[in-house]
Design a protein around this motif. Structure first.
Motif, short mmCIF file in Angstrom:
data_model
loop_
_atom_site.label_atom_id
_atom_site.label_comp_id
_atom_site.label_asym_id
_atom_site.label_seq_id
_atom_site.Cartn_x
_atom_site.Cartn_y
_atom_site.Cartn_z
N UNK A 57 0.92 -1.25 -0.06
CA UNK A 57 -0.14 0.01 -0.03
C UNK A 57 0.85 1.30 0.09
N UNK A 58 0.51 2.26 -0.84
CA UNK A 58 1.44 3.43 -0.86
C UNK A 58 0.54 4.68 -0.56
N UNK A 59 -0.62 4.43 -0.45
CA UNK A 59 -1.53 5.31 -0.25
C UNK A 59 -2.69 4.96 0.31
N UNK A 60 -3.10 5.39 1.64
CA UNK A 60 -4.28 4.88 2.50
C UNK A 60 -4.81 6.26 3.47
N UNK A 61 -5.80 6.69 2.76
CA UNK A 61 -6.64 7.86 3.25
C UNK A 61 -7.79 7.92 3.50
N UNK A 62 -8.77 8.43 4.38
CA UNK A 62 -9.94 8.73 4.61
C UNK A 62 -10.30 10.04 4.23
N UNK A 63 -10.98 10.26 3.26
CA UNK A 63 -11.53 11.53 2.81
C UNK A 63 -12.82 11.91 3.08
N UNK A 64 -13.32 12.98 3.71
CA UNK A 64 -14.87 13.29 3.99
C UNK A 64 -15.17 13.99 2.56
N UNK A 65 -16.64 13.76 2.41
CA UNK A 65 -17.28 14.34 1.31
C UNK A 65 -16.88 15.86 1.45
N UNK A 66 -16.76 16.44 2.64
CA UNK A 66 -16.58 17.95 3.02
C UNK A 66 -15.19 18.15 2.49
N UNK A 69 -15.44 18.80 -1.26
CA UNK A 69 -16.30 19.79 -1.65
C UNK A 69 -15.85 21.24 -1.22
N UNK A 70 -15.05 21.29 -0.30
CA UNK A 70 -14.47 22.67 -0.13
C UNK A 70 -13.46 22.93 -0.92
N UNK A 71 -13.45 24.46 -1.24
CA UNK A 71 -12.41 25.10 -2.09
C UNK A 71 -10.94 24.70 -1.67
N UNK A 72 -10.26 24.65 -2.72
CA UNK A 72 -8.83 24.50 -2.74
C UNK A 72 -7.99 25.75 -1.98
N UNK A 73 -7.38 25.71 -0.93
CA UNK A 73 -6.75 26.68 -0.47
C UNK A 73 -5.56 27.32 -1.25
N UNK A 74 -5.24 28.75 -1.25
CA UNK A 74 -4.37 28.90 -2.36
C UNK A 74 -2.66 28.45 -1.91
N UNK A 75 -2.77 28.24 -0.51
CA UNK A 75 -1.55 28.11 0.02
C UNK A 75 -1.18 26.47 0.43
N UNK A 76 -2.42 25.61 -0.04
CA UNK A 76 -2.51 24.22 0.39
C UNK A 76 -1.20 23.45 -0.21
N UNK A 85 -7.52 14.73 -3.54
CA UNK A 85 -8.80 15.55 -3.46
C UNK A 85 -9.23 16.61 -4.56
N UNK A 86 -8.28 17.28 -5.13
CA UNK A 86 -8.39 18.15 -6.15
C UNK A 86 -8.83 17.41 -7.37
N UNK A 87 -8.42 16.42 -7.72
CA UNK A 87 -8.92 15.66 -8.97
C UNK A 87 -10.42 15.11 -8.55
N UNK A 88 -10.90 14.82 -7.47
CA UNK A 88 -12.09 14.35 -6.97
C UNK A 88 -13.08 15.58 -6.88
N UNK A 89 -12.54 16.80 -6.49
CA UNK A 89 -13.42 17.81 -6.54
C UNK A 89 -13.63 18.46 -7.85
#
Length: 305
Positions: A57-66, A69-76, A85-89
């Motif tokens: 496993x090289x990636x394991x994450x739990x992402x909320x729908x929130x 849905x939320x806007x990407x931060x410019x400093x993210x 997350x950005x692809x899914x958004x």
């Protein structure tokens, strides 16, 4: 209900960088690719697991729908999780129903090639997500990751393609490319991952003013590669391609910098300086590359669909 999707990996034989500006590129889908498995979940969460070719496993994450849905931060900060997350958004913006009409998902991705090989971990993922969400993969790529889109075209096709952008839109032409001299072609992994995003930025910063002439020259070479009947004709065309791109990028060719004593032609594939190169040799070059410290040498027939 479980759903499965699959996309091919890719290798770009001609047109690297210039394909971003409309040049014609010869691209080959690979026998390696990535699978996406989607099952229903709960709690308005996406439980995500990504597996490398060796089963780790090289990636394991739990992402909320929130999170999606939320806007990407410019400093993210740039990270695999934030890119996902950005692809899914962006997928949500193209098809809101995937979240609005769901309780959650359990998602698993499986690569059939080592992740560091650079055969399209991101492009195969984007194309698989686009299939799942029933959205245009080229639009999803453009809105999230960026790039020319040739890798998406390879993900969707099981044969060689000629690819270019026309007024910003992808044009994909299926072509016949089954060289009689395939036994003289080898793909060698340089064991150095190259960032496509960083390479594209560097290309744009150093873009040649004579871009139209460069594209015309590239297209002639690509046509010569496709029409080559002999190993000598094929090798000559790709040697010329390397020389032209060396001038455009203001970089040494990979043969000049690492393999000056190689008895044959070496062609960079995709971003210069990393991932795979194509070695053209009358004799099997495996021992040569192993002595140089490069141990992943894949014959053409084992790599290309």
């Amino acid at each position: 209900m479980k759903k499965e999707f699959y996309s091919n990996g890719k290798l770009l034989i001609t047109g690297e960088y210039l394909v971003l500006d409309g040049a014609k590129a010869l691209a080959l889908p690979t026998k390696f690719g990535q699978k996406l498995i989607v099952e229903q979940g709960t709690d308005q969460e996406i439980k995500w697991r990504s597996f490398d070719a060796d089963g780790s496993i090289w990636l394991q994450e739990t992402l909320s729908f929130e999170d999606v849905l939320k806007e990407k931060s410019p400093v993210q900060p740039e990270s695999v999780k934030n890119t996902l997350i950005e692809i899914l958004r962006q997928g949500y913006l193209l098809n809101p129903n995937f979240i609005n009409k769901s309780q959650g998902f359990q998602i698993r991705t499986e690569l059939s090639f080592p992740r560091n090989w650079g055969l399209g971990t991101s492009s195969t993922l984007i194309n698989n997500i686009a299939q799942w969400l029933e959205v245009d993969a080229f639009v999803l790529l453009n809105n999230s990751f960026g790039g020319s889109g040739y890798d998406i075209a390879c993900a969707q096709n099981d044969c060689p393609i000629l690819y270019h952008l026309e007024n910003g839109q992808p044009v994909v032409e299926k072509v016949k490319f089954a060289p009689d001299f395939a036994e003289n072609l080898y793909f060698v992994y340089l064991d150095k991952k190259q960032s496509s995003k960083a390479s594209i930025v560097s290309y744009y910063n150093n873009k040649n003013e004579a871009l139209n002439e460069d594209i015309i020259a590239n297209n002639k070479i690509t046509a010569a590669v496709l029409s080559a009947k002999t190993l000598a004709e094929f090798a000559l065309a790709l040697e010329k391609h390397e020389a032209e791109m060396s001038i455009i990028l203001e970089m040494q060719t990979i043969k000049e910098s690492i393999f000056p004593d190689f008895n044959g032609i070496i062609k960079s594939l995709g971003a210069w300086g990393g991932d795979f190169v194509l070695a053209i040799s009358k004799e099997n070059p495996t021992e040569y590359f192993r002595q140089k410290g490069f141990h992943t040498i894949v014959p053409y027939a084992e790599m290309i669909l």
